[in-house]
Design an enzyme around this catalytic site. Structure first.
Site, PDB file in Angstrom:
ATOM      1  N   CYS A   6      -4.920  -4.953  -5.179  1.00 11.28           N
ATOM      2  CA  CYS A   6      -5.433  -4.589  -4.001  1.00 11.28           C
ATOM      3  C   CYS A   6      -4.210  -5.031  -2.783  1.00 11.28           C
ATOM      4  O   CYS A   6      -3.112  -5.182  -3.362  1.00 11.28           O
ATOM      5  CB  CYS A   6      -6.807  -5.075  -3.530  1.00 11.28           C
ATOM      6  SG  CYS A   6      -6.677  -7.156  -3.624  1.00 11.28           S
TER       7      CYS A   6
ATOM      8  N   ARG B 272     -10.832  -7.912  -2.940  1.00  8.80           N
ATOM      9  CA  ARG B 272     -11.359  -6.924  -3.985  1.00  8.80           C
ATOM     10  C   ARG B 272     -10.695  -7.013  -5.368  1.00  8.80           C
ATOM     11  O   ARG B 272     -11.606  -7.153  -6.552  1.00  8.80           O
ATOM     12  CB  ARG B 272     -10.804  -5.465  -3.597  1.00  8.80           C
ATOM     13  CG  ARG B 272     -11.787  -5.100  -2.240  1.00  8.80           C
ATOM     14  CD  ARG B 272     -10.992  -3.847  -1.602  1.00  8.80           C
ATOM     15  NE  ARG B 272      -9.737  -4.186  -1.082  1.00  8.80           N
ATOM     16  CZ  ARG B 272      -8.919  -3.362  -0.450  1.00  8.80           C
ATOM     17  NH1 ARG B 272      -9.110  -1.980  -0.359  1.00  8.80           N
ATOM     18  NH2 ARG B 272      -7.664  -3.897  -0.012  1.00  8.80           N
TER      19      ARG B 272
ATOM     20  N   ASP C 178     -11.911  -1.836   1.860  1.00 11.24           N
ATOM     21  CA  ASP C 178     -11.083  -3.168   2.313  1.00 11.24           C
ATOM     22  C   ASP C 178     -12.461  -4.187   3.226  1.00 11.24           C
ATOM     23  O   ASP C 178     -12.678  -3.652   4.373  1.00 11.24           O
ATOM     24  CB  ASP C 178     -10.181  -3.067   3.054  1.00 11.24           C
ATOM     25  CG  ASP C 178      -9.410  -4.386   3.358  1.00 11.24           C
ATOM     26  OD1 ASP C 178      -9.974  -5.357   3.476  1.00 11.24           O
ATOM     27  OD2 ASP C 178      -8.335  -4.277   3.975  1.00 11.24           O
TER      28      ASP C 178
HETATM   29  P1  4NP Z   1      -7.888  -7.478  -0.342  1.00 10.74           P
HETATM   30  O1  4NP Z   1      -8.391  -7.700   1.284  1.00 10.74           O
HETATM   31  O2  4NP Z   1      -6.711  -6.587  -0.082  1.00 10.74           O
HETATM   32  O3  4NP Z   1      -9.140  -6.795  -0.707  1.00 10.74           O
HETATM   33  O4  4NP Z   1      -7.453  -8.973  -0.761  1.00 10.74           O
HETATM   34  C1  4NP Z   1      -7.290  -8.014   2.309  1.00 10.74           C
HETATM   35  C2  4NP Z   1      -6.948  -9.369   2.540  1.00 10.74           C
HETATM   36  C3  4NP Z   1      -6.256  -9.857   3.465  1.00 10.74           C
HETATM   37  C4  4NP Z   1      -5.783  -8.617   4.407  1.00 10.74           C
HETATM   38  C5  4NP Z   1      -6.252  -7.474   4.208  1.00 10.74           C
HETATM   39  C6  4NP Z   1      -7.027  -7.183   3.211  1.00 10.74           C
HETATM   40  N1  4NP Z   1      -4.874  -9.229   5.266  1.00 10.74           N
HETATM   41  O5  4NP Z   1      -4.543  -8.267   6.165  1.00 10.74           O
HETATM   42  O6  4NP Z   1      -4.452 -10.196   5.369  1.00 10.74           O
END
Ligand code: 4NP
Length: 159
Positions: free
Chosen positions: A8, A14, A126
């Site tokens: 991800c 995720r 997300d």
């Molecule tokens: P992930 O979620 O991709 O599912 O781990 C996110 C975690 C952090 C960020 C964006 C999505 N961020 O912009 O910091």
């Protein structure tokens, strides 16, 4: 041995949820000696961090422990080491494609579209900037796609 990398953006919501849920299902199926499982992010925003506490709490509610996972960024070695690099959404699939040459494209997958097409939703949304309900949805979607992934690996004779 088949190796699977869940991917991800941050590797704190995720993909660690996918790693933890898929690992538990693999253990329950007695397949842990046949499948290597890891997760990574296409960004370095959270490298070294444990999974988001909201993801950990939601996973725990359903019986999955994410506490030992630490965020890391995808590396060029991952494209050789893993049989499947499974993106949580189209944007991260595009990131995976852009990081490396076309010769690896057969390894790059979209988790829901490729392993749970019956859901008719192709991306794990997300949850990072949203509310609690988003984290519940992530667990539910990933549970179903994990079942589909095990069935896929078995039907292809990969395990
Ligand atoms: P992930 O979620 O991709 O599912 O781990 C996110 C975690 C952090 C960020 C964006 C999505 N961020 O912009 O910091």
């Amino acid at each position: 041995m088949v190796s699977v990398l869940f991917v991800c953006l941050g590797n704190i919501c995720r993909s660690p949820t996918a790693e933890g849920i898929f690992r538990q299902k693999v253990i329950a199926a007695g397949l842990e000696d046949k499948i290597h499982i890891d997760s990574a992010g296409t960004s370095a925003y959270h490298v070294g961090e444990e999974p988001d506490l909201r993801s950990q709490a939601e996973a725990k509610r359903y019986g999955y422990d994410l506490s030992s996972i630490r965020s890391r960024k995808v590396t060029s070695d991952d494209y050789d080491k893993f049989n499947l690099l499974i993106a949580m959404d189209q944007s991260n699939l595009n990131n995976l494609k852009s990081f490396n040459s076309n010769s690896y494209s057969h390894k790059l997958k979209l988790f829901l579209a490729d392993f749970a097409p019956q859901l008719k939703i192709s991306e794990v949304p997300d949850p990072y900037y949203g509310g609690a309900q988003g984290f519940t949805q992530v667990v539910k979607l990933i549970e179903q796609a994990s079942d589909g992934l095990i069935e896929h690996l078995q039907s292809k004779g990969m395990i």
